[in-house]
Write an enzyme that holds these catalytic residues in place. Sequence first.
Site, short mmCIF file in Angstrom:
data_model
loop_
_atom_site.label_atom_id
_atom_site.label_comp_id
_atom_site.label_asym_id
_atom_site.label_seq_id
_atom_site.Cartn_x
_atom_site.Cartn_y
_atom_site.Cartn_z
N GLY A 34 -5.89 -60.91 50.87
CA GLY A 34 -5.39 -59.54 50.85
C GLY A 34 -6.38 -58.59 51.48
O GLY A 34 -7.50 -58.97 51.86
N SER A 35 -6.01 -57.33 51.56
CA SER A 35 -6.84 -56.35 52.25
C SER A 35 -8.16 -56.10 51.55
O SER A 35 -9.20 -55.93 52.21
CB SER A 35 -6.07 -55.04 52.41
OG SER A 35 -5.64 -54.54 51.15
N THR A 36 -8.17 -56.08 50.22
CA THR A 36 -9.43 -55.88 49.49
C THR A 36 -10.28 -57.13 49.55
O THR A 36 -11.51 -57.06 49.71
CB THR A 36 -9.15 -55.48 48.03
OG1 THR A 36 -8.20 -54.42 47.99
CG2 THR A 36 -10.43 -55.01 47.35
N ASP A 86 -10.76 -61.83 43.82
CA ASP A 86 -9.47 -61.55 44.47
C ASP A 86 -8.95 -60.21 44.00
O ASP A 86 -9.41 -59.65 43.00
CB ASP A 86 -8.47 -62.66 44.12
CG ASP A 86 -7.32 -62.76 45.11
OD1 ASP A 86 -7.24 -61.94 46.04
OD2 ASP A 86 -6.48 -63.67 44.94
N LYS A 99 0.38 -60.76 41.21
CA LYS A 99 -0.20 -61.05 42.51
C LYS A 99 0.85 -61.72 43.38
O LYS A 99 1.87 -62.16 42.88
CB LYS A 99 -1.43 -61.96 42.34
CG LYS A 99 -2.58 -61.28 41.59
CD LYS A 99 -3.75 -62.20 41.35
CE LYS A 99 -4.23 -62.95 42.55
NZ LYS A 99 -4.57 -62.04 43.70
N GLY A 100 0.57 -61.79 44.66
CA GLY A 100 1.48 -62.48 45.56
C GLY A 100 2.12 -61.61 46.60
O GLY A 100 2.98 -62.06 47.35
N GLY A 101 1.69 -60.33 46.69
CA GLY A 101 2.23 -59.48 47.73
C GLY A 101 1.97 -60.04 49.12
O GLY A 101 2.76 -59.82 50.04
N GLU A 108 -3.80 -69.05 45.22
CA GLU A 108 -4.68 -68.18 44.44
C GLU A 108 -4.80 -68.67 43.00
O GLU A 108 -5.89 -68.72 42.44
CB GLU A 108 -4.14 -66.74 44.47
CG GLU A 108 -4.30 -66.07 45.82
CD GLU A 108 -3.56 -64.75 45.93
OE1 GLU A 108 -3.83 -64.01 46.91
OE2 GLU A 108 -2.71 -64.45 45.07
#
Length: 225
Positions: A34-36, A86, A99-101, A108
């Site tokens: 993800g982005s983060t 994460d 989670k899971g976008g 994960e």
Amino acid sequence: MLTQQELKQQAADAALALIEPLLGPGVIVGVGTGSTADLFIDGLARYKGRLRGTVASSERSAARLAGHGLAVLDLNDVAGMPVYVDGADEIDARLHMIKGGGGALTREKIVASVAERFICIADESKLVDRMGRFPLPVEVIPMARQAVSRALAAMGGQPRLREGFTTDNGNVILDVAGMHIEDAPALEAAINNLPGVVTCGLFALAGAHVALLATQDGIRRLDRA
């Protein structure tokens, strides 16, 4: 006023500071997607001489890690790791998460299960009183898509196929809106038990151990009770 991107960077930096004392020649770090998580990966590159390697939860993260010269190990060759880092799409005060976008929920969940501690990094907008506003991702074997959709609708959800998307495992994602999540562990178990479901995006049976939430006033840390 910090932007959302700056808040994400703040959370990633806080995670790097937290794990730095754990690093050593034999240490393996689990890394999310993800982005983060991307920002965490970029920062982890500074420490590539101080750890054995990493385990990635997606092909995307594996490519980013390798691009920084960090060793990416197969989880089958790893007996354990001190930490998995994460993000989350939603997290509550009990450190249950959705989670899971990005579609990497199964890997994960697998990688996180091998780590001693799960550190969740997010900006403060991800903290919610009750989860469910963000549609719940469910990874499904393709032949079971309609059967699982009917079962999720019977649970009160509104499943929708994530069009044009295939997971790294070759499966599809149903994004389920309208779920009023009162008992996240029970709902996670119920959905995971549906035939054809690989896993759902609830991380409640095994949630985060620590959450580092970036705010306009600095990092807010939450620890599992």
